[in-house]
Scaffold this active site. Sequence first.
Site, mmCIF file in Angstrom:
data_model
loop_
_atom_site.group_PDB
_atom_site.id
_atom_site.type_symbol
_atom_site.label_atom_id
_atom_site.label_comp_id
_atom_site.label_asym_id
_atom_site.label_seq_id
_atom_site.Cartn_x
_atom_site.Cartn_y
_atom_site.Cartn_z
ATOM 1 N N SER A 99 19.454 96.913 74.307
ATOM 2 C CA SER A 99 18.247 95.983 74.480
ATOM 3 C C SER A 99 17.548 96.577 75.576
ATOM 4 O O SER A 99 16.929 97.418 75.365
ATOM 5 C CB SER A 99 18.978 94.655 75.006
ATOM 6 O OG SER A 99 18.026 93.578 75.180
ATOM 7 N N ASP A 133 18.029 89.557 64.470
ATOM 8 C CA ASP A 133 17.526 89.970 66.031
ATOM 9 C C ASP A 133 15.698 89.657 65.926
ATOM 10 O O ASP A 133 15.002 90.313 64.981
ATOM 11 C CB ASP A 133 17.835 90.936 66.360
ATOM 12 C CG ASP A 133 17.328 91.533 67.747
ATOM 13 O OD1 ASP A 133 16.988 90.590 68.573
ATOM 14 O OD2 ASP A 133 17.687 92.816 68.380
#
Length: 325
Positions: free
Chosen positions: A168, A268
């Site tokens: 991330s 996502d």
Amino acid sequence: MAASIHREVATEFLPFFRVYKDGSVERLLGSPIVPPSPEDPETGVSSKDIRICQDPTISARLFLPKLTEPDQKLPILVYFHGGAFCIESAFSFDHHRYLNSLVSQGQVVAVAVDYRLAPEHFLPIAYEDSWAAFQWVASHTTDIAGDEKEPWLAKHGDFERVFIGGDSAGANIAHYVTMRAGVERFHIGGARVVGTFLTHPFFWGSKPIGAESSIEREKSFTCLFWDYIYPEAPDGIDNPLMNPVGPGAPSLAGLGCSRLLVTVAEKDGLRDRGVSYYNAVKESGWEGEVELVEVKGEEHAFQIVNFGTENAKNLIKRLASFLLH
């Protein structure tokens, strides 16, 4: 009723944090801090915490797998945790558990960097801390005196096989460090970055791509959030740190590694950004080897937040394979 309950909120970015008018910050997400372990009972991995730098304060957690020989040399992984630049830590439970598994399977010495977080420390401080930590690792090949070297790195680290990785926001930082390593090779001594992995990288931009919504783009959460944690960013959300494929971003042909693995998750919201980045690297003229892995049916950072599921185990196994070859 306690006076603290009456504190006035100055700003908040849910579900991450709330800032009060007295300057205090309340984090609303994140797993608890856990101590290092002399030997993890499940994986046999040992860990310890160190101070890389006193001013500014930059710390790290080191991980060492169970050795088969006393002087065994292993690749080095410099790892940057996720958490939107504002939550989590190299010392948090979720990342500690994840790295124990990855280090055990990938047979690497890992340095998990605890860069300073926003909003107490606005960007680009997290990037500066992370580069300083990477330089510290690399400096073990050159200018650190013997008694100042970190023993696990000095004894067991193979500086010809250095990896950079992150999830991330940590993947965003890993990209930055890899690019900078390509430009400033003279600053990393004899360290050789052979590979970088970016897991569900946190990239964005002003123009929507793929399935991203274009409704009130400038007022979207990600744009407002980035403007808050990096208020001085040139070009705002299209700053190359957040949009490495945007206008004005340096050529990805400059990546300072020879192998790159990008992983995305089907559900996502950042999935299309990761795919776009992978395609841009392929088209940049970069001379390395790049691979994309997509996991169907999963969401952001599932390998950490849903640790222990079959898909999480499979992805960690795939990342470990990248480190082993």
